[in-house]
Design a protein around this motif. Sequence first.
Motif, PDB file in Angstrom:
ATOM      1  N   SER A 149      34.073  34.038  26.565  1.00  0.00           N
ATOM      2  CA  SER A 149      33.807  34.472  28.191  1.00  0.00           C
ATOM      3  C   SER A 149      35.221  34.092  29.135  1.00  0.00           C
ATOM      4  N   ILE A 150      35.195  34.927  30.017  1.00  0.00           N
ATOM      5  CA  ILE A 150      36.812  34.104  30.852  1.00  0.00           C
ATOM      6  C   ILE A 150      36.467  32.844  31.647  1.00  0.00           C
TER       7      ILE A 150
ATOM      8  N   ALA B  66      41.979  35.843  26.473  1.00  0.00           N
ATOM      9  CA  ALA B  66      43.363  35.960  27.275  1.00  0.00           C
ATOM     10  C   ALA B  66      43.344  36.274  28.705  1.00  0.00           C
ATOM     11  N   ALA B  67      42.194  36.740  29.360  1.00  0.00           N
ATOM     12  CA  ALA B  67      41.926  36.988  30.577  1.00  0.00           C
ATOM     13  C   ALA B  67      41.685  35.434  31.381  1.00  0.00           C
ATOM     14  N   GLY B  68      40.779  34.864  30.646  1.00  0.00           N
ATOM     15  CA  GLY B  68      40.770  33.521  31.065  1.00  0.00           C
ATOM     16  C   GLY B  68      41.915  32.766  31.161  1.00  0.00           C
TER      17      GLY B  68
ATOM     18  N   PRO C 185      26.860  41.286  17.229  1.00  0.00           N
ATOM     19  CA  PRO C 185      26.400  39.922  17.942  1.00  0.00           C
ATOM     20  C   PRO C 185      26.056  40.223  19.416  1.00  0.00           C
ATOM     21  N   ALA C 186      26.628  41.160  20.090  1.00  0.00           N
ATOM     22  CA  ALA C 186      26.501  41.380  21.496  1.00  0.00           C
ATOM     23  C   ALA C 186      26.797  42.634  21.842  1.00  0.00           C
ATOM     24  N   LEU C 187      26.466  43.352  23.039  1.00  0.00           N
ATOM     25  CA  LEU C 187      26.885  44.758  23.685  1.00  0.00           C
ATOM     26  C   LEU C 187      27.692  44.266  24.777  1.00  0.00           C
ATOM     27  N   THR C 188      28.247  43.132  24.910  1.00  0.00           N
ATOM     28  CA  THR C 188      29.070  42.762  26.276  1.00  0.00           C
ATOM     29  C   THR C 188      30.315  43.165  26.092  1.00  0.00           C
ATOM     30  N   THR C 189      30.799  43.681  25.121  1.00  0.00           N
ATOM     31  CA  THR C 189      32.192  44.227  24.828  1.00  0.00           C
ATOM     32  C   THR C 189      32.341  45.775  24.122  1.00  0.00           C
ATOM     33  N   GLU C 190      33.384  46.430  24.528  1.00  0.00           N
ATOM     34  CA  GLU C 190      33.148  47.801  24.157  1.00  0.00           C
ATOM     35  C   GLU C 190      33.586  48.018  22.821  1.00  0.00           C
TER      36      GLU C 190
END
Length: 338
Positions: A224-225, A254-256, A75-80
């Motif tokens: 997203s945060i 969780a960070a959000g 879906p995306a490359l915004t997470t490792e």
Amino acid sequence: MANGSTRPTSRDVAQAAGVSQAAVSLVLGEKWRGRVSAATAERVREAARELGYRPNLAARNLRLGHTRTVLLVVPALTTEFFAGVYTGAARVAARHGFGVVLYPSPEGIGPARNPFASAQAALDGVIASSMAADALTAIRGDQLPLVMLDSDPAGSIGGATVNLDIADGVRQVTEHLLGLGHRRFLHLAADIASWTFEVRAHELATRLAGTPGTSLRTVRAHISIDAARTAAETALAARGPRPTAIICDDDKLAAGAYKAVRRLGLSIPDDISVTGLDDLALATAIDPELTTVRLDAELFGERGMQALLAVLEGREPEEGDIPVQLVVRGSTAPPSAP
């Protein structure tokens, strides 16, 4: 080399190993199981190593009509996490002479354009996350040998499935929090229509329904945060008894939630406990460090590629979900007295 300075051929390997050229092709093409003995396969490999033989993959691919290329749709490359999936898949692929092309489809809403003139002509198979199913259909990848990741085995669009044991991860989180004494829960859920997130919601609701005196409220947010902060802050500021624990579908959410808790002048875990799911690098970068569920992304990618190789060879892929592990850190504690 067998022929002086010339490059050794499969015939040279066959002569050195005392087998037919057909047997050499089977062994070096990893299609020998059930056709030649393990001892014969090892003899062929040893002869190839001693001679320095390397198969001409380009010529073989032209003969067979294969490119030995696999598409990994995420879906995306915004997470490792998905970078780990790619690393695992590429590692197994390389051992079998395959390459892996990574194709991100942001938020699973479909690709900007087809990266191939014809996916069916350019690829041997596809591994795809269920969150990117729209992109898969758009490039007609669902008409190729297919392995779906994080996908309902009973309702997949086709092909084999490889899953992490997400339901058990949610069970571990829930039992941990119940054991600490929590009874009022907020579920910060990912606002994505995907089987893997449906499993999380269903398992959480089922576990809490079986425990008297518990309450559960669910709010949704994009992964997203900022979106998570807004959703959590609104939920925590609402009238009524405040939840003592927030269960998040992923570590970014969780960070959000952390930011929302602090904006309201509360502390973690003294006033409210927070859990995630993924065990991203983010989990140990925030303070206190996050209690979350560790998902082995590289093993996930490895199993996905192994399953696709099995499909291509006409074998049944390995069964069974990949185990996950709760990692308890500083973000959870018994609820404070009312």
